[in-house]
Design an enzyme around this catalytic site. Sequence first.
Site, PDB file in Angstrom:
ATOM      1  N   ASP A   2       0.816  -1.223   0.000  1.00 47.26           N
ATOM      2  CA  ASP A   2       0.000   0.000   0.000  1.00 47.26           C
ATOM      3  C   ASP A   2       0.847   1.269   0.000  1.00 47.26           C
ATOM      4  O   ASP A   2       0.421   2.322   0.482  1.00 47.26           O
ATOM      5  CB  ASP A   2      -0.947   0.030   1.211  1.00 47.26           C
ATOM      6  CG  ASP A   2      -1.796  -1.218   1.322  1.00 47.26           C
ATOM      7  OD1 ASP A   2      -2.405  -1.594   0.317  1.00 47.26           O
ATOM      8  OD2 ASP A   2      -1.826  -1.815   2.419  1.00 47.26           O
ATOM      9  N   LYS A  61       2.478   1.999  -5.170  1.00 41.99           N
ATOM     10  CA  LYS A  61       3.158   1.413  -6.328  1.00 41.99           C
ATOM     11  C   LYS A  61       2.406   1.692  -7.623  1.00 41.99           C
ATOM     12  O   LYS A  61       3.012   1.860  -8.673  1.00 41.99           O
ATOM     13  CB  LYS A  61       3.320  -0.100  -6.129  1.00 41.99           C
ATOM     14  CG  LYS A  61       4.230  -0.471  -4.972  1.00 41.99           C
ATOM     15  CD  LYS A  61       4.359  -1.966  -4.809  1.00 41.99           C
ATOM     16  CE  LYS A  61       3.076  -2.623  -4.387  1.00 41.99           C
ATOM     17  NZ  LYS A  61       2.632  -2.204  -3.035  1.00 41.99           N
ATOM     18  N   GLY A  94      -3.937  -4.427  -4.419  1.00 48.75           N
ATOM     19  CA  GLY A  94      -4.731  -3.342  -4.976  1.00 48.75           C
ATOM     20  C   GLY A  94      -3.886  -2.118  -5.251  1.00 48.75           C
ATOM     21  O   GLY A  94      -3.036  -1.755  -4.445  1.00 48.75           O
ATOM     22  N   HIS A  95      -4.097  -1.507  -6.406  1.00 50.66           N
ATOM     23  CA  HIS A  95      -3.391  -0.274  -6.758  1.00 50.66           C
ATOM     24  C   HIS A  95      -4.434   0.784  -7.098  1.00 50.66           C
ATOM     25  O   HIS A  95      -5.363   0.526  -7.858  1.00 50.66           O
ATOM     26  CB  HIS A  95      -2.494  -0.468  -7.989  1.00 50.66           C
ATOM     27  CG  HIS A  95      -1.401  -1.454  -7.797  1.00 50.66           C
ATOM     28  ND1 HIS A  95      -0.696  -1.575  -6.633  1.00 50.66           N
ATOM     29  CD2 HIS A  95      -0.885  -2.385  -8.654  1.00 50.66           C
ATOM     30  CE1 HIS A  95       0.219  -2.522  -6.769  1.00 50.66           C
ATOM     31  NE2 HIS A  95       0.116  -3.028  -7.978  1.00 50.66           N
ATOM     32  N   GLN A 114       1.758  -6.155  -3.042  1.00 48.98           N
ATOM     33  CA  GLN A 114       2.063  -6.165  -1.605  1.00 48.98           C
ATOM     34  C   GLN A 114       3.391  -5.455  -1.321  1.00 48.98           C
ATOM     35  O   GLN A 114       3.647  -4.421  -1.897  1.00 48.98           O
ATOM     36  CB  GLN A 114       2.076  -7.594  -1.054  1.00 48.98           C
ATOM     37  CG  GLN A 114       0.712  -8.259  -1.000  1.00 48.98           C
ATOM     38  CD  GLN A 114       0.398  -9.044  -2.251  1.00 48.98           C
ATOM     39  OE1 GLN A 114       1.259  -9.578  -2.910  1.00 48.98           O
ATOM     40  NE2 GLN A 114      -0.865  -9.141  -2.575  1.00 48.98           N
TER      41      GLN A 114
END
Length: 428
Positions: free
Chosen positions: A13, A16, A40-41, A223
Site C-alpha cells: 500500500d 506502487k 490493490g493499486h 504487496q
Amino acid sequence: MPALVLLGAQWGDEGKGKATDLLGGSVDYVVRYQGGNNAGHTVVVGDQKYALHLLPSGILSPGCTPVIGNGVVVDPAVLLSELSGLEHRGVDTSKLLISGNAHLITPYHTTLDKVTERFLGKRKIGTTGRGIGPTYADKINRVGIRVQDLFDESILAQKVEAALDFKNQVLAKLYNRRAIAPAQVVEELLGYADQIRGYVADTTLILNNAIDAGQVVLFEGGQGTLLDVDHGTYPFVTSSNPTAGGACTGAGVGPTKISRVIGILKAYTTRVGAGPFPTELLDEDGEKLRAIGGERGVTTGRDRRCGWFDAVIARYATRVNGLTDFFLTKLDVLTGWEQIPVCVAYEIEGKRVEELPYSQSDFHHAKPVYEMLPGWSEDITKAKTFSDLPKNAQGYVKALEEMSGAPISAVGVGPGRDETIEINSFLS
C-alpha cells in the site's frame, strides 16, 4: 535500455500503482510477477480514479503492453470483471498478455481460504479470503490448475477431480462443509476459456525478446517486502515473493537482465491485517494519518493500521532487494505536524538494535527508538521541483534517504499523476 523492478519497501500500500503508472508512458511492458487479486493499486489520471486489483497498472498507458506473468495466481471471474469495468470506461485492454503457466484460483480455493481463516479464530493470519494462499499451496504441491489447462477439457477434469478427492474430505470431515462437485467446477472454468484464450501467450519468451531488443520492461510487485513469504514477518505474510528475486521467477527473466530495482516507500508506515508493527499508532496521530492519507485497503476495504516512518524496515528492504532507488510517496500527508518522529532503531530487551531482528519473537517485542524531525505547515502539493519544498520538508526527505541506504529519486506530493517531483530519472 533498462529492465526495472518496482516493488513495495514496507508492508504494501505504498503507492506502487502511481509509480508504475508514472513510468508506464515511458516503458514498453509492465509485468505483474506475483500475487493475485489480493493486491490493490489506486491510480489517479486527471479527475479519474482507477482501482486495479489483478491487472498491471500499465494497462492505463496506451503505448504499454500489460503482462500477467507466470508467478501470478488468476481468478478468471475477477479478471474478466476488471477488464469489463475498464472497457466500459473507455480503456483499451486488448494488448493484455497472460502467461499460460499462471495458476488459476478456483471456487474451492476461495472456499478453503475462508473456512480455514474462520477455523483459526484468534490465530488467524488476516488473509483477504480470496483463495490466494490455497492456490499457491496447490502450486507447490503440484496439484494446481494452470491457465493453459482451460484449453484441454480432459486434462482440466482430471486435475480438478484429483484436487477435490482430498479437499472434499477436509471440507466435510474437518470443517463440516458440503463437498464440492468436480463437474460443476470444471463447467465453470470451461466457461471462461473462450473469453481468456486471446490473451494467453508465452510471456517469458516475449519479455526476454523485448529486453534483448532494447525495449523497456517494468516488473511490478504486489504487496510489499515485509509481506514476502520468505523475507517478511512470517507467518503474517502473503503466499508469494514480492521481493526483487520474485520478478525473475515470476516472469521468467534472469537476474542479469535486471538493471534497476526501485523501492516504493510511504513517508510514514501502514499495514493491513495481523502481525507485528513496531511504530503503530493507536492514538489521535494514527487516526489523523488514516484520515488524511485515505488509508483504507483498495482490495479489502479494511482500515489500514498507521504509524511513523520506520528506517529499520527501509534499510532491510534495501538489503534484501538490492534497491538502487526509492520513490517516496505521500509526503503531503505529513503537512501540519510541528515535529515528526522517525524510528531509527529498536529497543529489544534493553538493547538498541539497528537492523531488523531475524527472530519473530524479538521483532514482536521491538520498541521503536525515535528521532524527532522538524515538520512544516506549507502546502506542498503544487511543488514541481525539490527546491520548491519547504526547507523542513527537504530536510525530512534527505534524512530518510540517509537512514534508508539508497537515493530517493522521486517524491510524491499528492495523489494525482502529475503531483510528483522527479529528482533523478529512473530510466537513465
